[in-house]
Scaffold this active site. Structure first.
Site, mmCIF file in Angstrom:
data_model
loop_
_atom_site.group_PDB
_atom_site.id
_atom_site.type_symbol
_atom_site.label_atom_id
_atom_site.label_comp_id
_atom_site.label_asym_id
_atom_site.label_seq_id
_atom_site.Cartn_x
_atom_site.Cartn_y
_atom_site.Cartn_z
ATOM 1 N N HIS A 52 -63.601 -27.679 39.651
ATOM 2 C CA HIS A 52 -63.765 -28.721 38.644
ATOM 3 C C HIS A 52 -64.187 -28.164 37.285
ATOM 4 O O HIS A 52 -65.045 -27.272 37.211
ATOM 5 C CB HIS A 52 -64.868 -29.690 39.072
ATOM 6 N N HIS A 93 -70.852 -29.796 41.056
ATOM 7 C CA HIS A 93 -70.553 -28.777 42.072
ATOM 8 C C HIS A 93 -69.216 -28.109 41.773
ATOM 9 O O HIS A 93 -68.368 -28.676 41.078
ATOM 10 C CB HIS A 93 -70.498 -29.417 43.469
ATOM 11 N N LYS A 132 -57.882 -27.290 43.498
ATOM 12 C CA LYS A 132 -57.702 -28.746 43.338
ATOM 13 C C LYS A 132 -58.924 -29.334 42.649
ATOM 14 O O LYS A 132 -59.995 -28.749 42.662
ATOM 15 C CB LYS A 132 -57.490 -29.407 44.704
ATOM 16 N N HIS A 149 -66.139 -32.872 34.529
ATOM 17 C CA HIS A 149 -65.344 -33.636 35.505
ATOM 18 C C HIS A 149 -65.896 -35.049 35.727
ATOM 19 O O HIS A 149 -67.116 -35.247 35.812
ATOM 20 C CB HIS A 149 -65.281 -32.889 36.848
ATOM 21 N N ASP A 204 -62.176 -26.163 45.762
ATOM 22 C CA ASP A 204 -62.556 -27.247 44.865
ATOM 23 C C ASP A 204 -62.892 -26.579 43.520
ATOM 24 O O ASP A 204 -63.679 -25.625 43.475
ATOM 25 C CB ASP A 204 -63.795 -27.941 45.469
ATOM 26 N N CYS A 248 -63.013 -33.876 52.206
ATOM 27 C CA CYS A 248 -61.794 -33.122 51.912
ATOM 28 C C CYS A 248 -60.977 -32.782 53.159
ATOM 29 O O CYS A 248 -59.746 -32.785 53.105
ATOM 30 C CB CYS A 248 -62.141 -31.886 51.091
ATOM 31 N N ASP A 265 -62.111 -25.668 51.394
ATOM 32 C CA ASP A 265 -63.338 -25.657 50.558
ATOM 33 C C ASP A 265 -64.558 -24.964 51.181
ATOM 34 O O ASP A 265 -65.684 -25.501 51.103
ATOM 35 C CB ASP A 265 -63.723 -27.094 50.161
HETATM 36 C C1 VGL Z 1 -65.761 -32.373 48.657
HETATM 37 C C2 VGL Z 1 -67.013 -34.028 47.697
HETATM 38 C C3 VGL Z 1 -66.642 -33.615 46.444
HETATM 39 C C4 VGL Z 1 -65.302 -31.708 49.912
HETATM 40 C C5 VGL Z 1 -65.378 -31.938 47.413
HETATM 41 O O1 VGL Z 1 -64.886 -30.534 49.856
HETATM 42 O O2 VGL Z 1 -65.351 -32.366 50.985
HETATM 43 N N1 VGL Z 1 -66.561 -33.427 48.790
HETATM 44 N N2 VGL Z 1 -65.825 -32.557 46.313
HETATM 45 ZN ZN ZN Z 2 -65.440 -31.808 44.384
#
Ligand code: VGL
Ligand code: ZN
Length: 202
Positions: free
Chosen positions: A52, A85, A110, A56, A50, A155, A12
Site C-alpha cells: 500500500h 500496514h 496488490k 492508502h 500487500d 486475503c 501475504d
Molecule cells: C489483509 C487486511 C488488510 C490480509 C491485508 O492480508 O488478510 N488484511 N490488508
Molecule cells: Zn492491506
C-alpha cells in the site's frame, strides 16, 4: 512432486501480519516452516505481497476521527479501516525472513491503488479490477490451487472465493493459515468457502 497444473499460492506472509507487526495476526509466523516445506512439492509457486501507498484509503489514519477496525463505506461497498500496514518499501511490507523466496516464480503485489483495497489476489475490492493473476495462471495451464498464508478470513478467503468463481479447483490448507477473526469473520468466511465448494484441509 505435483503435476504442472497445480500451483501453491502463498498469501501475504509479511512482517506486518506476524507477531510484532502493525496488523499482527496471532501465530502468523507459525505457518512459515510448513509453507516453506510445502513449496518443495510444487512446480509453480506464487507469493502475494500487500503493498500500500502511505496515503492508502484503507488506513484509519487517513480518515480523521475514525478508529482502526471500524467499518466505513467506500464507493465500491463496505470497507474495514485498518491500522497502517504493509507500506510500500517498509520493513513491515517485507516477507517474513523465514520464507523461502527463492522458490517464488511470481511475486504479485496488490493494494497499490490508493482508492481501492485489494484483499483478493485476483480482484480488487471493487470486484471488477483484475490483478492479472488469473491470466498468469491460465497462460501456464494451471487449474488447481492450494492456498496458504495470512489472513485466513480476509486475503486468503477472498482469494479462494474468487479462484473458485473463476473455475479453479481450490484447496485451503487451514493449518498453514492464521486468522484475524474480527467479529466472527473466521466462521463466516469458513462457511462461505465451504458453500463455494472449496476444500478446507488440515
Ligand atoms: C489483509 C487486511 C488488510 C490480509 C491485508 O492480508 O488478510 N488484511 N490488508
Ligand atoms: Zn492491506
Amino acid at each position: 512432486m505435483r503435476p504442472a497444473t497445480d500451483a501453491l499460492i502463498v498469501i501475504d506472509v509479511q512482517n506486518d501480519f506476524c507477531p510484532g507487526g502493525a496488523l499482527a495476526v496471532a501465530e502468523g509466523d507459525a505457518i512459515v516452516p510448513g509453507i516453506t516445506a510445502l513449496m518443495a512439492e510444487f512446480a509453480a509457486v506464487v507469493l502475494t505481497q500487500d503493498w500500500h501507498p502511505a496515503n492508502h484509503s484503507s488506513f484509519a489514519a487517513n480518515h480523521p476521527g475514525t478508529a482502526p477496525f471500524s467499518l466505513t463505506k467506500m464507493p465500491y461497498g463496505p470497507q474495514v479501516l485498518w491500522p497502517t500496514h504493509c507500506v510500500q518499501g517498509s520493513e513491515g511490507a517485507a516477507f517474513h525472513a523465514g520464507l523461502d523466496m527463492t522458490r517464488a516464480d511470481l511475486i504479485l503485489r496488490k493494494g497499490f491503488r490508493r482508492a481501492i483495497d485489494s484483499y483478493s489476489a485476483f480482484f480488487e475490492n471493487d470486484q471488477t479490477t483484475q490483478t492479472g493473476l488469473d491470466g498468469y495462471l491460465r497462460d501456464r495451464g494451471i487449474s488447481r490451487l492450494v492456498l496458504t498464508g495470512l489472513a485466513t478470513d480476509f486475503c486468503v478467503a477472498f482469494s479462494a472465493l474468487d479462484a473458485a468463481r473463476l473455475g479453479y479447483d481450490v484447496t485451503v490448507r487451514m493449518d498453514l493459515c492464521r486468522a484475524i477473526d474480527l467479529e466472527g469473520s473466521l466462521a463466516t468466511m469458513q462457511a462461505r468457502m465451504t458453500d463455494a465448494g472449496i476444500r478446507l484441509e488440515g
